[in-house]
Design a protein around this motif. Structure first.
Motif, short mmCIF file in Angstrom:
data_model
loop_
_atom_site.label_atom_id
_atom_site.label_comp_id
_atom_site.label_asym_id
_atom_site.label_seq_id
_atom_site.Cartn_x
_atom_site.Cartn_y
_atom_site.Cartn_z
N SER A 5 -70.99 -67.88 -5.09
CA SER A 5 -71.93 -68.17 -6.19
C SER A 5 -72.26 -66.94 -7.02
O SER A 5 -72.57 -67.06 -8.20
N ASP A 6 -72.19 -65.75 -6.41
CA ASP A 6 -72.49 -64.57 -7.23
C ASP A 6 -71.24 -63.82 -7.68
O ASP A 6 -71.32 -62.69 -8.13
N ASN A 7 -70.07 -64.48 -7.62
CA ASN A 7 -68.90 -63.94 -8.31
C ASN A 7 -69.17 -64.04 -9.80
O ASN A 7 -69.83 -64.96 -10.28
N THR A 8 -68.65 -63.09 -10.55
CA THR A 8 -68.83 -63.10 -12.00
C THR A 8 -67.56 -63.58 -12.71
O THR A 8 -66.47 -63.61 -12.13
N VAL A 9 -67.74 -63.90 -13.97
CA VAL A 9 -66.61 -64.32 -14.79
C VAL A 9 -65.57 -63.22 -14.85
O VAL A 9 -64.36 -63.45 -14.76
N GLU A 10 -66.06 -61.99 -14.97
CA GLU A 10 -65.13 -60.85 -15.04
C GLU A 10 -64.28 -60.77 -13.78
O GLU A 10 -63.07 -60.51 -13.85
N GLU A 11 -64.89 -61.01 -12.63
CA GLU A 11 -64.15 -60.96 -11.37
C GLU A 11 -63.11 -62.07 -11.30
O GLU A 11 -62.01 -61.89 -10.78
N ILE A 12 -63.45 -63.24 -11.83
CA ILE A 12 -62.50 -64.36 -11.84
C ILE A 12 -61.29 -64.01 -12.70
O ILE A 12 -60.14 -64.20 -12.31
N ILE A 13 -61.57 -63.47 -13.89
CA ILE A 13 -60.46 -63.11 -14.79
C ILE A 13 -59.58 -62.04 -14.15
O ILE A 13 -58.35 -62.13 -14.15
N GLU A 14 -60.21 -61.06 -13.54
CA GLU A 14 -59.43 -59.97 -12.92
C GLU A 14 -58.59 -60.50 -11.76
O GLU A 14 -57.42 -60.13 -11.61
N SER A 15 -59.18 -61.38 -10.97
CA SER A 15 -58.45 -61.92 -9.83
C SER A 15 -57.27 -62.78 -10.27
O SER A 15 -56.15 -62.63 -9.76
N ALA A 16 -57.52 -63.66 -11.23
CA ALA A 16 -56.44 -64.52 -11.73
C ALA A 16 -55.36 -63.70 -12.42
O ALA A 16 -54.16 -63.92 -12.24
N ALA A 17 -55.80 -62.75 -13.22
CA ALA A 17 -54.84 -61.91 -13.95
C ALA A 17 -53.98 -61.11 -12.96
O ALA A 17 -52.77 -60.98 -13.13
N SER A 18 -54.61 -60.59 -11.94
CA SER A 18 -53.87 -59.83 -10.94
C SER A 18 -52.84 -60.71 -10.24
O SER A 18 -51.69 -60.33 -10.03
N PHE A 19 -53.25 -61.91 -9.87
CA PHE A 19 -52.35 -62.82 -9.14
C PHE A 19 -51.12 -63.14 -9.97
O PHE A 19 -50.00 -63.20 -9.46
N TRP A 20 -51.33 -63.39 -11.27
CA TRP A 20 -50.21 -63.77 -12.13
C TRP A 20 -49.67 -62.60 -12.95
O TRP A 20 -48.94 -62.80 -13.91
N SER A 21 -50.02 -61.39 -12.55
CA SER A 21 -49.51 -60.17 -13.21
C SER A 21 -49.77 -60.17 -14.71
O SER A 21 -48.86 -59.93 -15.51
N LYS A 22 -51.00 -60.51 -15.05
CA LYS A 22 -51.38 -60.51 -16.47
C LYS A 22 -52.40 -59.39 -16.71
O LYS A 22 -53.00 -58.87 -15.78
N ASP A 23 -52.55 -59.05 -17.95
CA ASP A 23 -53.52 -58.03 -18.35
C ASP A 23 -54.88 -58.71 -18.51
O ASP A 23 -55.06 -59.53 -19.42
N PRO A 24 -55.86 -58.40 -17.66
CA PRO A 24 -57.15 -59.11 -17.73
C PRO A 24 -57.86 -58.94 -19.06
O PRO A 24 -58.62 -59.81 -19.48
N GLY A 25 -57.61 -57.84 -19.73
CA GLY A 25 -58.28 -57.61 -21.01
C GLY A 25 -57.75 -58.46 -22.14
O GLY A 25 -58.32 -58.48 -23.24
N ALA A 26 -56.66 -59.16 -21.89
CA ALA A 26 -56.02 -59.93 -22.96
C ALA A 26 -56.37 -61.42 -22.91
O ALA A 26 -55.77 -62.20 -23.63
N TYR A 27 -57.32 -61.79 -22.05
CA TYR A 27 -57.66 -63.20 -21.87
C TYR A 27 -59.16 -63.42 -21.87
O TYR A 27 -59.93 -62.52 -21.55
N VAL A 28 -59.54 -64.64 -22.24
CA VAL A 28 -60.91 -65.10 -22.06
C VAL A 28 -60.86 -66.29 -21.12
O VAL A 28 -59.79 -66.85 -20.87
N LEU A 29 -62.04 -66.68 -20.61
CA LEU A 29 -62.09 -67.76 -19.63
C LEU A 29 -62.74 -69.00 -20.24
O LEU A 29 -63.85 -68.93 -20.76
#
Lengths: 63, 185
Positions: A5-29
């Protein structure tokens, strides 16, 4: 994705981006029609089990 | 302290086996005798792109949007099919463009209104009066966000009436032929 519950949006983007080898700064959620912003926590956003979150490109064009 | 989010599963979209639009539906290029294309656009999509680019051409403002559609397979080749384009409020100058922060939610509403299982197969943007090419910034964007083999970039110069398609190749990019077809239904 497993979230707490206290995960942040930023952490979600970073985690997903890392998993799929994407640049987290290039996406919004995207959560339905809502843009989720970086420091917002899952609990504050109202996201629940089974909800779909999408990484949407945030491109930049220019010379 | 919360544990970081963890991906527990993945679903990959299957690329359906469907033939590309037949030659008698293709309106550009005129000569399709040598054509297999990696990119097909509906005429409606092409017209929407040009309308968007032309609307801001006199002001020399860049515009951009997403190419929406599908990736299909036919005879061991993949091709992208652009069925629609979406855009929103932009933050633009004559040499730069990106989505305005307040434009994302209307953009999401437009995406949700598509009512089919779409892929973002690329993006389009304009270079009013500067010609069609991929700038260093454009290539960087392509590498950051449109780096799958099927991802395309359409660049339009509405003042020179040019539209070209590009994809990444090695450290740079290469121009790709594309076809425009009349959709049915």
């Amino acid at each position: 994705m497993d979230l707490e519950s206290d995960n942040t949006v930023e952490e979600i983007i970073e985690s997903a981006a890392s998993f799929w080898s994407k640049d987290p700064g290039a996406y919004v959620l995207k959560w339905g029609r809502k843009l989720l912003r970086g420091g917002l926590m899952i609990s504050d956003a109202g996201i629940r089990d089974g909800d779909t979150l999408e990484l949407i490109p945030d491109p930049e064009g220019g010379i | 302290m919360a544990k970081p989010p963890k991906i527990v599963g993945e679903h990959k979209k299957e690329f359906r086996v469907i033939p590309p639009p037949p030659q008698d539906m293709i309106v550009h290029p005129v000569d399709v005798s040598k054509g297999t294309f990696e990119l097909y656009l509906t005429k409606t999509s092409k017209d929407k792109i040009l309308e968007h680019c032309n609307a801001f051409a006199d002001q020399k403002l860049e515009v951009m949007g997403f190419l929406i559609g599908d990736v299909l397979r036919w005879k061991n080749r993949f091709f992208s099919l652009v069925k629609d384009v979406v855009s929103t409020d932009l933050k633009a100058t004559n040499i730069s463009v990106r989505f305005a922060k307040e434009g994302f939610e209307p953009l999401f509403e437009e995406l949700d209104g598509l009512n089919y299982d779409y892929l973002i197969v690329g993006w389009y943007h304009s270079h009013p009066g500067l010609g069609c090419f991929m700038s260093k910034k454009d290539i960087e964007t392509q590498k950051r966000t449109f780096n799958k083999p099927y991802h395309m970039a359409l660049v339009v110069d509405p003042l020179k009436t040019e539209m070209k398609a590009y994809k990444l190749k090695d450290e740079g990019y290469v121009e790709k032929k594309f076809a425009v077809y009349l959709e049915t239904g």
